[in-house]
Design an enzyme around this catalytic site. Sequence first.
Site, PDB file in Angstrom:
ATOM      1  N   PRO A   2      62.692  29.878  44.930  1.00  0.00           N
ATOM      2  CA  PRO A   2      62.024  30.404  43.750  1.00  0.00           C
ATOM      3  C   PRO A   2      61.349  29.316  42.935  1.00  0.00           C
ATOM      4  CG  PRO A   2      64.426  30.613  43.613  1.00  0.00           C
ATOM      5  CD  PRO A   2      64.105  29.648  44.669  1.00  0.00           C
ATOM      6  N   GLU A   3      60.058  29.444  42.775  1.00  0.00           N
ATOM      7  CA  GLU A   3      59.298  28.612  41.856  1.00  0.00           C
ATOM      8  C   GLU A   3      59.057  29.450  40.597  1.00  0.00           C
ATOM      9  OE1 GLU A   3      55.969  26.636  43.733  1.00  0.00           O
ATOM     10  OE2 GLU A   3      56.854  26.845  45.708  1.00  0.00           O
ATOM     11  N   HIS A  96      78.728  34.745  49.874  1.00  0.00           N
ATOM     12  CA  HIS A  96      77.989  33.910  48.914  1.00  0.00           C
ATOM     13  C   HIS A  96      77.764  34.550  47.562  1.00  0.00           C
ATOM     14  CE1 HIS A  96      77.497  31.497  52.422  1.00  0.00           C
ATOM     15  NE2 HIS A  96      76.698  32.373  52.996  1.00  0.00           N
ATOM     16  N   ARG A 116      72.982  28.616  49.851  1.00  0.00           N
ATOM     17  CA  ARG A 116      72.931  27.152  50.009  1.00  0.00           C
ATOM     18  C   ARG A 116      73.579  26.406  48.858  1.00  0.00           C
ATOM     19  NH1 ARG A 116      67.108  25.388  52.176  1.00  0.00           N
ATOM     20  NH2 ARG A 116      68.206  23.444  52.492  1.00  0.00           N
TER      21      ARG A 116
END
Length: 287
Positions: A2-3, A96, A116
């Site tokens: 995500p930017e 997660h 991650r």
Amino acid sequence: MPELPEVETVRRSLTPHLVGETILSATLFRADICETHDQRPATDDTLLAHATIARIDRKGKQLALIATDGRVLNIHLGMSGQVLIRDQHPEATENHVHALWTTSGSRAVMIFKDPRRFGGLWTFPTIDLLNERRWSLLGPDALDALPSVWAPALRRGDRAVKAALLDQRAVAGVGNIYADEALFRIGIRPTTRTKRLSIAASLQLATTVRSVLAESVAARGSTLRDYRDADGFPGRQQLEHRVYGRSGQTCLTCGSRLRGGQVGQRTTVWCPKCQPSQTKHSERVKL
DNA sequence: CTTATGACCTGATAGC
DNA sequence: TGCTATCAGGTCATAA
């Protein structure tokens, strides 16, 4: 993943589910993804339990849920993070999921999921502390701030201009996709040294970056693999990418074969003809 | 001070 | 099928 455009889309999609609603409970499944202002273990209280959400702020790629009593939950999605609103608790088999909140909203569950674990949560008792510890370290927001304010930061030092764009202290919110897309649109090669950028070129670049980001926000961001907004919907800006992910394919402007390589440790794609090398470009992009 | 590099994680995909 | 290698939207600490 995500930017700025993806994070802004998460902010907007989260807002109707949270603002004006109350957090009923908070659970942290992995303590190591959350940092508190005083380094003590997070509690349901620091994680906004019993708070009413006043608004959701964003700076660069970070979000902050602001409670009416001043408490702050700062969220960074890192590479693979998601904030999702659900009707039900996740299945025990879902991996997660690092934190979960129940809310007074009609869809009552919010989760933070991040395979991650490059992302994380930070909690603060006040907005001032969020700014002092975290957001003051960032440059101006690439969407909210005037390009003329941060364009000079793109000329500082001597490094590849792409590295300057990715430096969150210079300008906050630009990541690998939109750096390449903006450099292509303005016709500047990513390896161009910042020392060789004219004042005019840096202003044009900053203006272009903001346009590229605004267009992506309008398209609800780019979904390459796992990006989703808070409601689970993908974006559609990936359909508009001109260079990102297209190394070896033909330039949509001139038909040249797009080049790929590493710039500032990141995979980078550019058109050898539309983005001329440094000396040529300084003649071309000067105003 | 600045800039460059490897490290941090897991999952998807490509190649053998 | 199954193994290994490579790569991914982002920072961060450390080295030069």
